[in-house]
Motif scaffolding. Sequence first.
Motif, PDB file in Angstrom:
ATOM      1  N   UNK A  38      16.112  58.811  13.686  1.00  0.00           N
ATOM      2  CA  UNK A  38      16.732  57.666  14.631  1.00  0.00           C
ATOM      3  C   UNK A  38      18.118  57.198  14.029  1.00  0.00           C
ATOM      4  N   UNK A  39      18.271  57.017  13.016  1.00  0.00           N
ATOM      5  CA  UNK A  39      19.549  56.204  12.352  1.00  0.00           C
ATOM      6  C   UNK A  39      20.754  57.327  12.625  1.00  0.00           C
ATOM      7  N   UNK A  40      20.148  58.702  12.128  1.00  0.00           N
ATOM      8  CA  UNK A  40      21.131  59.674  12.380  1.00  0.00           C
ATOM      9  C   UNK A  40      21.654  59.966  13.696  1.00  0.00           C
ATOM     10  N   UNK A  41      20.553  59.648  14.699  1.00  0.00           N
ATOM     11  CA  UNK A  41      20.932  59.790  16.264  1.00  0.00           C
ATOM     12  C   UNK A  41      22.012  58.624  16.497  1.00  0.00           C
ATOM     13  N   UNK A  42      21.703  57.425  16.019  1.00  0.00           N
ATOM     14  CA  UNK A  42      22.521  56.239  16.289  1.00  0.00           C
ATOM     15  C   UNK A  42      23.839  56.447  15.602  1.00  0.00           C
ATOM     16  N   UNK A  43      24.145  57.006  14.508  1.00  0.00           N
ATOM     17  CA  UNK A  43      25.491  57.448  13.828  1.00  0.00           C
ATOM     18  C   UNK A  43      26.151  58.272  14.798  1.00  0.00           C
ATOM     19  N   UNK A  50      22.946  61.313  26.158  1.00  0.00           N
ATOM     20  CA  UNK A  50      23.167  60.114  26.446  1.00  0.00           C
ATOM     21  C   UNK A  50      24.058  59.784  27.586  1.00  0.00           C
ATOM     22  N   UNK A  51      23.894  58.921  28.697  1.00  0.00           N
ATOM     23  CA  UNK A  51      24.649  58.799  29.761  1.00  0.00           C
ATOM     24  C   UNK A  51      25.013  59.927  30.442  1.00  0.00           C
ATOM     25  N   UNK A  63      24.399  65.740   9.907  1.00  0.00           N
ATOM     26  CA  UNK A  63      25.566  65.141  10.694  1.00  0.00           C
ATOM     27  C   UNK A  63      25.429  63.733  10.852  1.00  0.00           C
ATOM     28  N   UNK A  64      24.285  63.066  10.949  1.00  0.00           N
ATOM     29  CA  UNK A  64      24.379  61.572  11.051  1.00  0.00           C
ATOM     30  C   UNK A  64      24.114  60.895   9.760  1.00  0.00           C
ATOM     31  N   UNK A  65      24.309  61.915   8.663  1.00  0.00           N
ATOM     32  CA  UNK A  65      24.187  61.130   7.397  1.00  0.00           C
ATOM     33  C   UNK A  65      23.008  60.379   7.056  1.00  0.00           C
ATOM     34  N   UNK A  72      25.843  58.647  17.876  1.00  0.00           N
ATOM     35  CA  UNK A  72      26.478  57.963  19.119  1.00  0.00           C
ATOM     36  C   UNK A  72      27.569  57.157  18.748  1.00  0.00           C
ATOM     37  N   UNK A  73      27.689  56.390  17.476  1.00  0.00           N
ATOM     38  CA  UNK A  73      28.697  55.547  17.233  1.00  0.00           C
ATOM     39  C   UNK A  73      30.127  56.405  17.050  1.00  0.00           C
ATOM     40  N   UNK A  74      29.658  57.595  16.362  1.00  0.00           N
ATOM     41  CA  UNK A  74      30.972  58.504  15.966  1.00  0.00           C
ATOM     42  C   UNK A  74      31.762  58.953  17.262  1.00  0.00           C
ATOM     43  N   UNK A  75      30.800  59.351  18.169  1.00  0.00           N
ATOM     44  CA  UNK A  75      31.204  59.941  19.674  1.00  0.00           C
ATOM     45  C   UNK A  75      32.200  58.824  20.251  1.00  0.00           C
ATOM     46  N   UNK A  76      31.368  57.435  20.314  1.00  0.00           N
ATOM     47  CA  UNK A  76      32.200  56.343  20.779  1.00  0.00           C
ATOM     48  C   UNK A  76      33.703  56.055  20.279  1.00  0.00           C
TER      49      UNK A  76
END
Length: 253
Positions: free
Chosen positions: A236-241, A213-214, A229-231, A243-247
């Motif tokens: 797709x939802x796990x990947x978004x999670x 990402x970026x 890891x993405x629970x 990304x949110x955790x990283x941010x």
Amino acid sequence: MPRGTAPSQDPDTAAIAASGLHVSRGRTTILRGLEFSIMPGRITCLIGPSGSGKTTLMRAIVGVQKISRGTLSVLGRPAGSAALRHDVGYVTQGASVYGDLSVAANVKYFGAMHGATAADVAQAIAAVGLESHMRRKAADLSGGQFSRVSLACALVSHPALLVLDEPTVGLDPVLRAELWGRFAAMAAAGTTLLISSHVMEEASHCSSLLLLREGQLLAQLTPEELAQRGRNKDLERAFLAIITDTQQTGAAS
């Protein structure tokens, strides 16, 4: 090396390894400090949204994109080495074939660059399921069939590493499933595959995932580890999670 098989690779040596990899164009940094290794004989998916740097990374791996800093090795040699020309296959998003030539003529043309035989040409066409269309002009094929001609052209040299940039875009579900089955058979025969996608459901077909990402590598993990890891079992939802955790982690630091 006998025709019909991928070149042998040391199973303990990475097929692709990056360390501190940076790629810039002008003043814009595209890839930022990537660190990863991909073991041979497996399918690795490069997952990320459009603009994340997937194509730039693939171009660097096949040696057509200059790196700015760091190292990138492919099959034990620096990416882009002349010695890799017959061992690395690359299929871009846009089909790189001649519409006015038949399927067989296209594959034969690309195969000639690698000293391929008539048997190699026939085998590559069979591998993508186009035996019944081999005499037809590429321009007369459907979109999915046209894309598979490009794949056959990459397979004719029996590459040890096959790099595919979003090969299933625009294909119907049945054809996508068929293509993933063929990829699995190639990996089982010893070919290393790196396949990019922005469709998370395709991640389940891979033994390893690179989440981009970026221009940054968020993680390298298996589909099962991604779900953990993405629970969420929905990748797709796990990947978004993630990304949110990283941010949140970045904001906290």
